[in-house]
Motif scaffolding. Structure first.
Motif, PDB file in Angstrom:
ATOM      1  N   TYR A  91       0.885  -1.153   0.000  1.00 21.61           N
ATOM      2  CA  TYR A  91       0.000   0.000   0.000  1.00 21.61           C
ATOM      3  C   TYR A  91       0.935   1.217   0.000  1.00 21.61           C
ATOM      4  O   TYR A  91       1.826   1.301   0.838  1.00 21.61           O
ATOM      5  CB  TYR A  91      -0.890   0.035   1.230  1.00 21.61           C
ATOM      6  N   PHE A 122       1.590   5.524  -0.320  1.00 19.68           N
ATOM      7  CA  PHE A 122       0.983   6.805   0.028  1.00 19.68           C
ATOM      8  C   PHE A 122       1.949   7.946  -0.309  1.00 19.68           C
ATOM      9  O   PHE A 122       3.159   7.783  -0.258  1.00 19.68           O
ATOM     10  CB  PHE A 122       0.692   6.874   1.537  1.00 19.68           C
ATOM     11  N   TYR A 159       2.341  11.969   1.078  1.00 18.66           N
ATOM     12  CA  TYR A 159       1.943  13.022   1.992  1.00 18.66           C
ATOM     13  C   TYR A 159       2.764  14.269   1.694  1.00 18.66           C
ATOM     14  O   TYR A 159       3.896  14.179   1.219  1.00 18.66           O
ATOM     15  CB  TYR A 159       2.188  12.609   3.443  1.00 18.66           C
ATOM     16  N   LEU A 183       1.608  16.403   8.452  1.00 16.03           N
ATOM     17  CA  LEU A 183       1.558  15.831   7.111  1.00 16.03           C
ATOM     18  C   LEU A 183       0.119  15.792   6.612  1.00 16.03           C
ATOM     19  O   LEU A 183      -0.793  15.418   7.353  1.00 16.03           O
ATOM     20  CB  LEU A 183       2.130  14.411   7.117  1.00 16.03           C
ATOM     21  N   PHE A 243      -2.414  14.200   3.661  1.00 19.76           N
ATOM     22  CA  PHE A 243      -2.566  13.113   2.708  1.00 19.76           C
ATOM     23  C   PHE A 243      -2.845  13.655   1.307  1.00 19.76           C
ATOM     24  O   PHE A 243      -3.684  14.543   1.130  1.00 19.76           O
ATOM     25  CB  PHE A 243      -3.704  12.211   3.170  1.00 19.76           C
ATOM     26  N   LYS A 301      -3.244   7.673  -2.467  1.00 21.31           N
ATOM     27  CA  LYS A 301      -2.770   6.344  -2.100  1.00 21.31           C
ATOM     28  C   LYS A 301      -3.045   5.352  -3.226  1.00 21.31           C
ATOM     29  O   LYS A 301      -3.982   5.532  -4.019  1.00 21.31           O
ATOM     30  CB  LYS A 301      -3.433   5.848  -0.812  1.00 21.31           C
ATOM     31  N   ILE A 329      -3.844   1.331  -3.587  1.00 24.43           N
ATOM     32  CA  ILE A 329      -4.182   0.097  -2.870  1.00 24.43           C
ATOM     33  C   ILE A 329      -4.160  -1.074  -3.838  1.00 24.43           C
ATOM     34  O   ILE A 329      -3.468  -2.070  -3.632  1.00 24.43           O
ATOM     35  CB  ILE A 329      -5.563   0.217  -2.192  1.00 24.43           C
ATOM     36  N   PHE A 383       6.571  13.470   1.074  1.00 22.40           N
ATOM     37  CA  PHE A 383       6.984  12.179   1.617  1.00 22.40           C
ATOM     38  C   PHE A 383       6.215  11.053   0.948  1.00 22.40           C
ATOM     39  O   PHE A 383       4.984  11.093   0.864  1.00 22.40           O
ATOM     40  CB  PHE A 383       6.725  12.106   3.126  1.00 22.40           C
ATOM     41  N   ARG A 425       3.315   0.617   3.210  1.00 17.22           N
ATOM     42  CA  ARG A 425       2.835  -0.275   4.257  1.00 17.22           C
ATOM     43  C   ARG A 425       2.480  -1.593   3.579  1.00 17.22           C
ATOM     44  O   ARG A 425       2.026  -1.600   2.443  1.00 17.22           O
ATOM     45  CB  ARG A 425       1.614   0.344   4.919  1.00 17.22           C
ATOM     46  N   ARG A 426       2.673  -2.718   4.250  1.00 18.38           N
ATOM     47  CA  ARG A 426       2.326  -3.982   3.624  1.00 18.38           C
ATOM     48  C   ARG A 426       0.824  -4.196   3.692  1.00 18.38           C
ATOM     49  O   ARG A 426       0.137  -3.618   4.528  1.00 18.38           O
ATOM     50  CB  ARG A 426       3.066  -5.145   4.289  1.00 18.38           C
ATOM     51  N   TYR A 461       1.342  -2.921  10.398  1.00 22.01           N
ATOM     52  CA  TYR A 461       0.737  -1.818   9.678  1.00 22.01           C
ATOM     53  C   TYR A 461       1.436  -0.499   9.922  1.00 22.01           C
ATOM     54  O   TYR A 461       0.876   0.547   9.669  1.00 22.01           O
ATOM     55  CB  TYR A 461      -0.752  -1.724  10.010  1.00 22.01           C
ATOM     56  N   LEU A 505       3.565   2.561   9.040  1.00 19.60           N
ATOM     57  CA  LEU A 505       3.816   3.274   7.801  1.00 19.60           C
ATOM     58  C   LEU A 505       5.293   3.657   7.792  1.00 19.60           C
ATOM     59  O   LEU A 505       5.777   4.285   8.728  1.00 19.60           O
ATOM     60  CB  LEU A 505       2.919   4.508   7.756  1.00 19.60           C
ATOM     61  N   PHE A 546       8.222   5.756   6.016  1.00 21.51           N
ATOM     62  CA  PHE A 546       8.380   6.934   5.179  1.00 21.51           C
ATOM     63  C   PHE A 546       9.777   7.017   4.585  1.00 21.51           C
ATOM     64  O   PHE A 546      10.758   6.535   5.161  1.00 21.51           O
ATOM     65  CB  PHE A 546       8.150   8.209   6.003  1.00 21.51           C
ATOM     66  N   GLY A 547       9.854   7.677   3.442  1.00 23.71           N
ATOM     67  CA  GLY A 547      11.141   8.087   2.912  1.00 23.71           C
ATOM     68  C   GLY A 547      11.632   9.331   3.640  1.00 23.71           C
ATOM     69  O   GLY A 547      10.948   9.863   4.523  1.00 23.71           O
TER      70      GLY A 547
END
Lengths: 116, 118
Positions: free
Chosen positions: B32, B34, B36, B44, B46, B49, B51, B90, B94-95, B104, B106, B108-109
């Motif tokens: 998954y 995202f 931000y 942050l 959103f 995303k 999915i 950013f 998430r898997r 779950y 998250l 981030f880079g």
């Protein structure tokens, strides 16, 4: 609807002290997670709370602890502060069972902690 | 373990030109993904995303992102940049399946600073 609110916005502590940061979730959200964002870095996951129980934790030592209350608000406590704990602490809430990877996180503006 | 790489610390683009902010990821199983955005002294926000389904995802403020499974990338794009798009972006992963506490989180880079020049 109100978003995620955090307090305090800024605070300064000295090494060895303890700090408590507070977060009010967005209305209707039942899952809260906390992230640490050091200067120039992306947010790092600290832990997540669902139904007042911690159900996920990142690579942070036990002196980082938290609580979630029945109204879904939350606290982050950090004991024995170290200089490297200086960062922006972000609270995020989401709606769901706490176990859905597709949930979008709504972030607060953060609490900026400086440790001297 | 899961990770995100944003290879560019900063991207400069002229107003009105198309912009791309790059992101590659690594995760066990299906991702998954995202995006931000963070404005100064703000949390942050959103943007969009991925999915499942269509590889081109449309989000807020005219942004879109393209999921490429073979290249494990999820680049953010916008056809025409605005000065107000200047911010820190950013990418996060998430898997998609639960395998115990912490699944779950998250990840981030490090973020990419976008500067749109008037």
């Amino acid at each position: 609807e109100t978003g995620v609110t955090q307090s305090p916005t800024h605070l300064i502590k000295t090494r060895g002290q303890q700090v408590t940061l507070r977060c009010s979730s967005q209305s209707g959200h039942n899952t809260v997670s906390w992230y640490q964002q050091a200067l120039g870095q992306g947010p790092q996951f600290i832990f997540q709370y669902y139904r007042e129980e911690e159900n996920g934790r990142g690579n942070f030592p036990p002196r980082f602890s938290g609580l979630q209350f029945p109204n879904y608000s939350s606290e982050l406590n950090v004991n024995a502060l170290e200089l490297d704990d200086s960062a922006l602490y972000l609270c995020a809430s989401s709606l769901g069972q706490g176990l859905s990877g597709a949930n979008v996180l709504t972030f607060g503006a953060g609490s900026r902690l400086t440790v001297l | 373990a899961q990770s995100v790489a944003q290879p560019e610390d900063q991207v400069n683009v002229a107003e009105g030109n198309p912009l791309t902010v790059k992101c590659t990821y690594s995760v066990s199983g299906n991702p998954y993904l995202f995006w931000y955005v963070q404005y100064p002294n703000r949390g942050l926000q959103f943007l969009l995303k991925y999915i499942t389904g269509d590889n081109l995802v449309k989000g807020s403020y005219g942004f879109e992102a393209e999921f490429n499974k073979s290249q494990t990338s999820f680049h953010l794009k916008k056809p025409s940049a605005l000065v107000s798009d200047s911010a820190l972006y950013f990418c996060a992963v998430r898997r998609d399946s639960y395998s115990g506490a912490g699944s779950y989180q998250l990840t981030f880079g490090k973020g990419t600073k976008l500067s749109v020049i008037p």
